[in-house]
Design a protein around this motif. Structure first.
Motif, PDB file in Angstrom:
ATOM      1  N   GLU A  91       0.698  -1.141   0.080  1.00 27.93           N
ATOM      2  CA  GLU A  91       0.042  -0.121   0.050  1.00 27.93           C
ATOM      3  C   GLU A  91       1.029   1.193   0.065  1.00 27.93           C
ATOM      4  N   GLN A  97       3.300   1.137  -4.593  1.00 27.70           N
ATOM      5  CA  GLN A  97       3.015   0.462  -5.918  1.00 27.70           C
ATOM      6  C   GLN A  97       4.253   1.034  -6.938  1.00 27.70           C
ATOM      7  N   SER A 130       5.863  -8.866   0.732  1.00 31.17           N
ATOM      8  CA  SER A 130       5.448  -8.657  -0.691  1.00 31.17           C
ATOM      9  C   SER A 130       6.777  -8.692  -1.576  1.00 31.17           C
TER      10      SER A 130
END
Length: 557
Positions: free
Chosen positions: A356, A359, A533
């Motif tokens: 969040e 990106q 991530s």
């Protein structure tokens, strides 16, 4: 029947029928579908490499302006000093023991995992795919990240370093172990199965004897790699001589740092020679000639040959070294079990992954990492392949060239990529180009050794056939060596790309660009969801490269 005249011989008569002499054109391999795929792939790689070099502003001319900075840095590091030799010696022993214990731990995990991951020994296809995914995940998580997470869960010390080395090594060792199992001759298994033996006996008596040489080679090679890696882990408090090197660099004690670096290089070089000697001793086919009378027992037991006896003695020595290392390092083997809750808590913070607000930054970092890996692998291969060919005993033009090429590969391999990154950062500043240069130089040593070993293992028949036609060294190279070695070289290139992409995440610790900087910053700032991530992205990249490599291997079967 028509017979071909020997090269250079005169025909029996000017008008007699005879087959045409073999020319250099006849030595060229036919253009097949496989060659078309490879040529197309090489063209695509060349184009992507050019685009990647532009993306990271890769320009060798930038090195020219950085020579003065490197010279100033080296001037401050000379003459090398060792302020506390006893402490450095103790940390060095600690590093060696960490490398050994980490590799042994990886072996204990990799053996059962390899049997589950090999298509010819797995109990079910679902188990096969699950095991392969576990192996890929271990390889996708950088050892430095493993070390940081274990340090947070278990505290500063050698145990986090050993666990980090062990789990990350599973990604390589279990994969190579499983590949070796898939390549065995099924005849002995069927023979053992015909005696009514159970599945475990079948694996131990028919599979293990066939894969043991390959597994031993992988074990020795991994100890060598883990010795280099353990130097880096000291930067995050995971023990070893890297901790002393970090203290020296942080304190701007460059002469002490150079002294430690030289000690590291000498030990790595000595380890390389030791590994070569062990491989020759343990894997010499001649040592398996005469069998030593075996103790009476079931007929499915393999005989005690000289080679098996030597391997048994070395295994006993390894067990003794492991016990001594555990005692010397004062390690509690049950510590991970006792602190299992802390481990679950730390690793659990990687999930669920989140990007969040990051990106765009993450996308740019991923592209930068791929560009660094591709440029470094391609540029390094441009020198690694010819040097590796010259370092192959069966192809090298002379003994002098062979030994010179081997020494060159050894010297380059002895320098950890992190140290190379520090040097290039000092020369050209922070950024992806420094990381690409460091990985490119590292690729020369790593890939050069793989190329040399692969070329030495190709069948000698085609080489002799080309020489028998009067073909020179270049004819032998292009008509007999490269056509046989090309599939392996392509696989090695893809493996190097995989390694460089993962290694670039480590170089981020010194500002050498790529996704590694974002990964290390997310771990330092406790943003573990972002780290999760990044690890997931690395996993996807590694998995894609592995699938591509497997497809190429199937293409040439």
């Amino acid at each position: 029947m028509k017979t071909a005249t020997k090269p250079g011989a005169e025909p029996a008569s000017s008008t007699g029928n005879h087959a045409p002499a073999i020319t250099n054109d006849a030595l060229r391999p036919p253009f097949s579908r496989e060659r078309f795929v490879l040529c197309s792939g090489f063209a695509a790689i060349a184009g992507l490499t050019v685009l990647s070099a532009r993306q990271i502003d890769f320009d060798l001319r930038a090195l020219g302006g950085g020579f003065d900075d490197v010279a100033n840095l080296l001037e401050r590091m000379l003459p090398p000093e060792l302020d506390d030799p006893p402490r450095v010696g103790e940390l060095l022993v600690e590093t060696l023991m960490m490398a050994l214990l980490g590799t042994v731990l990886a072996t204990l995990i990799s053996v059962p995992l390899a049997f589950l991951a090999a298509s010819n020994t797995t109990p079910h296809p679902a188990v096969h795919h699950a095991a392969r995914m576990v192996i890929t995940m271990c390889r996708a998580i950088p050892d430095l990240v493993f070390a940081v997470l274990f340090v947070r869960a278990l505290g500063i010390g050698v145990l986090p370093g050993i666990l980090a080395l062990g789990l990350h090594s599973v990604g390589m060792m279990a994969k190579l172990f499983a590949d070796a199992i898939e390549q065995i001759d099924e005849g002995p298994r069927e023979a053992v199965r015909a005696t009514g033996a159970g599945r475990l006996t079948e694996l131990v008596s028919a599979v293990l004897p066939q894969v043991t040489p390959a597994w031993i080679g992988t074990f020795i090679y991994r100890v060598d790699i883990n010795l280099r890696t353990s130097v880096v882990l000291g930067f995050v408090g995971a023990g070893g001589i890297g901790f002393a090197l970090q203290d020296a660099l942080r304190g701007l004690m460059y002469q002490s740092a150079m002294g430690i670096i030289l000690v590291i290089l000498l030990i790595i070089a000595a380890m390389e020679y030791l590994a070569v000697g062990l491989r020759r001793t343990l894997l010499d086919p001649a040592s398996d000639g005469a069998a030593v009378p075996a103790v009476p027992g079931p007929s499915v037991r393999p005989p005690w040959t000289k080679g098996r006896t030597i391997r048994g003695l070395c295994a006993a020595a390894t067990v003794a070294a492991v016990v001594l290392s555990v005692i010397h390092l004062d390690i509690d083997p049950l510590a991970p079990v006792k602190q299992f809750g802390d481990l679950v808590s730390v690793f659990g913070r990687l999930l669920p992954p989140s990007v969040e607000g990051l990106q765009d930054e993450l996308l740019k970092a991923v592209g930068e990492t791929l560009a660094i890996g591709l440029v470094a692998t391609t540029a390094g291969a441009a020198l690694a392949v010819p040097v590796g060919i010259l370092a192959a005993r069966n192809v090298s033009p002379s003994e002098y060239i062979y030994h010179s090429a081997r020494v060159f590969i050894l010297a380059v391999r002895a320098i950890p990529e992190l140290i190379l990154a520090v040097i290039f950062v000092a020369a050209i500043g922070l950024g992806p180009m420094a990381g690409a240069m460091a990985l490119g130089v590292g690729t020369i040593g790593f890939l050069g050794k793989l190329v040399a070993d692969s070329v030495e293992e190709i069948p000698g028949g085609p080489l002799e056939a080309v020489r028998a036609t009067g073909g020179g060294w270049w004819n032998v190279l292009f008509s007999a060596v490269l056509p046989q070695a090309l599939p392996q070289l392509t696989g090695h290139w893809l493996y190097m790309l995989d390694v460089n992409i993962r290694t670039s995440t480590v170089l981020g610790i010194v500002g050498a660009g790529g996704i590694g900087f974002l990964l290390m910053e997310s771990v330092r700032t406790l943003n573990f969801d972002v780290a999760g991530s990044v690890i997931l992205i690395i996993f996807i990249i590694v998995f894609a490269i592995e699938r591509l490599s497997a497809w190429i291997r199937r293409l040439f079967r």
